[in-house]
Write an enzyme that holds these catalytic residues in place. Structure first.
Site, PDB file in Angstrom:
ATOM      1  N   LYS A 272       0.831  -1.192   0.000  1.00 11.59           N
ATOM      2  CA  LYS A 272       0.000   0.000   0.000  1.00 11.59           C
ATOM      3  C   LYS A 272       0.874   1.253   0.000  1.00 11.59           C
ATOM      4  O   LYS A 272       2.030   1.210   0.425  1.00 11.59           O
ATOM      5  CB  LYS A 272      -0.873   0.035   1.259  1.00 11.59           C
ATOM      6  CG  LYS A 272      -1.939  -1.040   1.352  1.00 11.59           C
ATOM      7  CD  LYS A 272      -2.682  -0.919   2.672  1.00 11.59           C
ATOM      8  CE  LYS A 272      -3.756  -1.986   2.809  1.00 11.59           C
ATOM      9  NZ  LYS A 272      -4.880  -1.789   1.875  1.00 11.59           N
ATOM     10  N   ARG A 346     -10.565 -11.511   1.574  1.00 13.58           N
ATOM     11  CA  ARG A 346     -11.411 -12.584   1.024  1.00 13.58           C
ATOM     12  C   ARG A 346     -10.717 -13.932   1.096  1.00 13.58           C
ATOM     13  O   ARG A 346     -11.378 -14.972   1.170  1.00 13.58           O
ATOM     14  CB  ARG A 346     -11.809 -12.234  -0.404  1.00 13.58           C
ATOM     15  CG  ARG A 346     -10.663 -12.139  -1.389  1.00 13.58           C
ATOM     16  CD  ARG A 346     -10.954 -11.262  -2.595  1.00 13.58           C
ATOM     17  NE  ARG A 346     -10.977  -9.849  -2.229  1.00 13.58           N
ATOM     18  CZ  ARG A 346     -11.211  -8.854  -3.088  1.00 13.58           C
ATOM     19  NH1 ARG A 346     -11.443  -9.120  -4.370  1.00 13.58           N
ATOM     20  NH2 ARG A 346     -11.202  -7.609  -2.687  1.00 13.58           N
TER      21      ARG A 346
END
Length: 495
Positions: A272, A346
């Site tokens: 990130k 996920r």
């Protein structure tokens, strides 16, 4: 902060808050004070824009022994529901701290047209005050006096003290559950990592919750390659936290609550940007909400069977970290091509969901996660995204959310969205080729791990788990979104 319920005294003193209904209608206490002060309140109303509208406030100079008087707008009687009342309690606390008060008295008068009794109003005023009074300051060693909260005591005056106390006792577990979640989400990542999160959850055993913690060796035996793949770049061991509250009929299948617990998310190899990465300490807010909900349910002895499963990991970029292009095998046997290591939530959730279904055979499964930034683009910070394969479940969750002020908005699912995550070398990939519909394709990924016959809902809480502004009952910081929603949903439908 201490909360006390009292009968009406002969006279009031100190900081005081009283009710005013819509169209400047003074209720009993405000009317009495106005008469004693020869119309001072009426004159103040005439010189202001305060009308008594719902959650409107006006602070004026007190009279005699009353040092400060706060007028609380109840709105029209039918508008005065539990959430509005809690907002009033929160407004009083915020105002009292801003004014440097140590004690404040809130007077509860009967409100014509409201479905709530004075005792219920008093209990929810106290709840709102407590929720707004939360503060996470354990790491502050130097703080200016004007920055510290001063309020230590809230007195709630009501004609039916015993009723108020009974109602408040039923609500105290809400405070405990919400505060646990806020604490967990607020902790810095060097303090709260997967093993420490699981350790703290063990405290729920004192309330009768059965807590089981699975480490990496056990997860390997179960075949949780997706979950373990996310955590393999961290020196902190990944965990699966399993909590059981089985207080309903033995013949009834349980409800499964699943929480994403990425205790810190760097994005892994798909790193990130540095700006704002510190916020990723709260990428475990879904797991925090599930744990807080389990504490709330156990605290009030809910007559329900509920399982909480939280996948706890760190997503770090060391030399052993998962690479873009890796293929992992999930517990279900399905394989996943990892295109982006920052789409890690996920991956841990699919194994946690499969475990819950295989182990406990739930009748319904609700999963909470700070899953995608795309949901913030869609819904901002007002609502969480709701994805579901079951319309009755979706409707009930939305109703529960509306009841407690934790709003949901149902988002679409469909075959064309699902096709976007097909992989050429594995059963699926963890992201689509583009940015379009990012929260939807994430939900489609999760739906591939829902077994036939299981009612399932995914709540993407990325935009509501943390607040940079706060609201009536939530100071700036962790909101504990989902704790009360889950409790209300279970209370309304499974008890």
């Amino acid at each position: 902060m201490k909360v006390e319920f009292l009968a009406f005294p002969k006279a009031f003193s100190g900081g005081l808050a009283v009710f005013v209904a819509a169209e400047k209608q003074l209720l009993a206490t405000a009317m009495s004070l106005d008469q004693a002060a020869t119309g001072a309140i009426t004159r103040a109303l005439g010189a202001s824009r305060f009308t008594g509208a719902k959650a409107q406030t006006l602070s004026i100079l007190g009279q005699a022994d009353i040092t400060r008087l706060m007028l609380l707008g109840t709105g029209k009687g039918r508008e005065l529901d539990a959430r509005t009342v809690e907002s009033l309690g929160g407004l009083v606390v915020a105002d009292a701290n801003a004014a440097g008060q140590k004690s404040v008295t809130i007077v509860v008068d009967a409100v014509k047209g409201s479905k709530l009794t004075p005792g219920q109003i008093a209990a929810h005023v106290a709840l709102g005050a407590q929720l707004r009074g939360y503060r996470f300051d354990r790491y502050k060693t130097k703080e200016k006096p004007e920055q510290k909260p001063t309020l230590t005591e809230v007195k709630v005056v009501v004609s039916t003290v015993a009723e108020a106390k009974r109602a408040y006792t039923r609500l105290e577990s809400t405070i405990d559950g919400v505060f646990l979640t806020r604490d967990l989400v607020s902790e810095p990542p060097n303090v709260l990592y997967p093993v420490e999160f699981a350790r703290r959850a063990r405290d729920l055993t004192k309330l009768g919750v059965k807590v089981e913690i699975l480490g990496e060796s056990e997860l390997k035996k179960l075949g949780m390659g997706a979950l373990l793949g996310v955590g393999q770049g961290s020196v902190r061991e990944s965990q699966l936290l399993v909590m059981r509250w089985m207080n309903g009929p033995k013949s009834r299948k349980p409800i499964a609550l699943i929480g994403k617990g990425v205790c810190f998310d760097t994005g892994g190899i798909s790193l990130k940007p540095a700006g704002g990465m510190e916020d990723m300490k709260w990428d475990m807010a879904g797991a925090g909400a599930v744990t807080g909900a389990m504490k709330l349910l156990a605290g009030r002895k809910a007559r329900a069977n509920v399982i909480g499963v939280c996948a706890l990991v760190e997503n770090m970029p060391d030399g052993n970290a998962q690479r873009p292009g890796d293929v992992v095998k999930t517990m279900s046997g399905q394989t996943v091509e990892v295109i982006n290591t920052d789409a890690e939530g996920r991956l841990i959730l699919c194994d946690a969901m499969w475990y819950a279904q295989e182990k406990f055979k739930p009748q319904a499964m609700v999963e909470l996660s700070t899953l995608t930034g795309a949901i913030i683009v869609s819904l901002g910070h007002e609502r969480a995204g709701l994805f579901s394969n079951n319309t009755p479940l979706s409707t009930k969750l939305r109703a529960a959310g509306a009841n407690v002020g934790e709003k949901l908005w149902r988002m679409p699912l469909g075959p064309k969205y699902d096709k976007l995550i097909d992989s050429e070398i594995a059963d699926m990939k963890n992201v689509s080729n583009g940015r379009d519909g990012g929260s939807i394709t994430a939900a489609q990924f999760l739906q591939r791990f829902v077994q036939e016959g299981v009612a399932w809902a995914h709540l993407d809480i990325a935009g509501v788990a943390w607040s940079n502004q706060g609201n009536y009952t939530t100071p700036k910081g962790a909101t504990a979104y989902g704790v009360r929603l889950l409790d209300r949903w279970i209370a309304d439908n499974y008890e």
